[in-house]
Design an enzyme around this catalytic site. Structure first.
Site, PDB file in Angstrom:
ATOM      1  N   HIS A   1       0.689  -1.023   0.064  1.00 13.44           N
ATOM      2  CA  HIS A   1       0.260  -0.186  -0.139  1.00 13.44           C
ATOM      3  C   HIS A   1       1.108   0.927   0.035  1.00 13.44           C
ATOM      4  CE1 HIS A   1       0.090  -0.130   4.826  1.00 13.44           C
ATOM      5  NE2 HIS A   1       0.625   1.170   4.291  1.00 13.44           N
TER       6      HIS A   1
ATOM      7  N   ASP B   1       0.374  -7.599   1.295  1.00  7.73           N
ATOM      8  CA  ASP B   1       0.104  -6.213   1.921  1.00  7.73           C
ATOM      9  C   ASP B   1       1.890  -5.886   1.069  1.00  7.73           C
ATOM     10  OD1 ASP B   1       0.392  -3.773   1.954  1.00  7.73           O
ATOM     11  OD2 ASP B   1       0.058  -3.959   3.816  1.00  7.73           O
TER      12      ASP B   1
ATOM     13  N   SER C   1       5.009   2.330   8.467  1.00  8.11           N
ATOM     14  CA  SER C   1       4.670   1.016   7.102  1.00  8.11           C
ATOM     15  C   SER C   1       5.671   0.761   6.317  1.00  8.11           C
ATOM     16  CB  SER C   1       3.802   1.782   5.830  1.00  8.11           C
ATOM     17  OG  SER C   1       1.897   2.252   6.845  1.00  8.11           O
TER      18      SER C   1
END
Length: 447
Positions: A179, A209, A292
């Protein structure tokens, strides 16, 4: 001899009588006559007012001399009180002026002394000590890992964002979250030294992901050591590194709060193609937007997870707190390693499957196999792993390798935590009876 009083005006005392042959120096008076000399002794009283000048014997009548021994001077001027001293207000003014002057001088001297003393002021301080830290301390872990952690600045067609990644090998491959780089048109990688280079996308997978990008022409890359997420226990200390809100090289610390947390993320496209299923490690190490893709490290500075998601307060909660509330989730490195290897090798990742279609609307305990598949196809793929294991439409799978599952999402997560070809034991509820079925996972291409 005449006893009359001299009435002519007396001349100024320093004037010499006209026609006088007195040879004394100017300003020296004549001697005072002795008693009985040159006249009657009684003339003193009858000669006129006391202190009046009297002509000498044989001198002209108008020859008057000043008598310095007279009772009174010829002229007396009353000038009032003696004004030669200082008045009270003058004394007060002088004292005030002196005080102001002294104060000014004192202040200047004080400021000068303070400035001079401040340059010499030294407060107590500890001596410079060994800057090294224990390898298993937070500082030691950070010192080991920071050179291999990077910040990603991504520009897409509509927006831009920031994420984190870490170096996998000397060839320049970097692992991050899908993402972070999904829909990226430009990717810039910044190292802990501040050097920035462009990167190219190697491959990505939305189901896990995870994504891999690559930099070229960079010397001195410091790949991070990969640990084994199977060794992680609840309570183990961990360190997270990332760029929350673009604050690069941010280090936070915490513990492993739980393992095997079923976490789903994404789903913005609405068709489920962008949903990721993670059998996650839970940590209370603060993780915020921008973390992230960053590493979660154990006490030996080995990567045990890839920070990917956080749980925030409910949106309708009036006391909702933005950012980390101590509920962070990381993809186990064992899963990340396998996916990264496939992405580097082929640009795509494979997903383990059992070859069945699940009824995602089922609200009971466990995961129910649907009666029909997509487009009217069978819910159990003919010849697939599930069919070979004996799974039938309507079966409810309640456990995977003895671990209870509560829904379809959780079953997918448990399966994807393994590799294609791994054997599993499924507990199935059919017609009110439980039975166990052995299945060997198949493979499907990811997205």
């Amino acid at each position: 001899m005449s006893d009359s009083q001299q009435t002519d005006p007396a001349p100024q005392w320093w004037s010499r009588p006209e026609g006088s042959a007195d040879s004394r120096r100017d300003g020296v008076p004549a001697p005072r006559p002795e008693a009985g000399e040159g006249g009657d002794e009684g003339n003193d009283e009858g000669s006129g007012a006391a202190g009046q000048a009297v002509p000498a014997p044989g001198a002209p009548a108008d020859a008057v001399r000043y008598d310095p021994w007279g009772v009174q001077p010829l002229q007396v001027v009353d000038r009032g009180r003696d004004r030669t001293g200082f008045r009270l207000w003058q004394v007060a003014a002088l004292a005030a002026a002196t005080a102001l002057f002294a104060g000014g001088i004192g202040g200047y001297v004080g400021v000068l002394a303070e400035r001079q003393s401040s340059t010499r002021l030294e407060l107590p301080q500890a001596a410079v000590a060994d800057k090294g830290r224990a390898p298993d301390s937070v500082a030691g872990i950070a010192a080991t890992a920071l050179p291999g952690v990077v910040t990603l600045h991504v520009r897409g067609a509509k927006n831009s964002g920031t994420g984190t990644g870490f170096v996998l090998d000397p060839q320049g491959h970097i692992l991050t979250n899908n993402h972070v780089v999904a829909d990226a048109k430009e990717i810039a990688v910044t190292f802990s030294t501040g050097e920035s280079v462009t990167a190219e996308l190697v491959g990505r997978d939305s189901g896990y992901d995870l994504a891999v990008v690559k930099v070229s022409g960079v010397r001195g890359l410091r790949p991070l050591s990969l640990g084994n997420s199977e060794n992680v226990k609840v309570g183990d200390p961990v360190v997270a590194i990332g760029a929350p809100f673009d604050l690069s090289n941010t280090v936070t610390a915490g513990i492993i709060s739980a393992t095997g947390r079923p976490v789903t993320a994404g789903g913005d496209k609405g068709d489920g193609s962008d949903i990721s299923y993670v059998d996650a490690l839970q940590t209370d190490a603060p993780i915020n937007p921008g973390n992230s893709g960053g590493p979660l490290l154990d006490a030996r500075a080995h990567v045990v997870g890839i920070n990917s998601a956080i749980r925030g307060a409910d949106k309708d909660d009036p006391n909702r707190q933005g950012g980390s509330i101590g509920l962070g989730f990381a993809i186990p490195i064992n899963q990340g390693k396998r996916v990264a290897e496939e992405l580097i090798a082929t640009g795509h990742a494979t997903h383990p499957v059992i070859g069945v279609t699940l009824d995602m609307d089922y609200t009971g305990e466990g995961a129910r196999v649907g009666d029909k598949g997509e487009d009217g196809k069978p819910s159990v793929t003919a010849g697939g792993p599930g069919a070979r294991a004996g799974i039938r439409p309507g079966d409810v799978i309640t456990k995977v390798d003895g671990q209870r599952v509560r829904g379809g999402d959780e079953l997918i997560i448990k399966i994807r935590a393994h590799r294609p070809g791994d054997p599993l034991t499924l507990t199935v509820l059919r017609d009110g009876r439980e039975r166990t079925l052995d299945v060997v996972l198949g493979s499907a291409n990811g997205s």
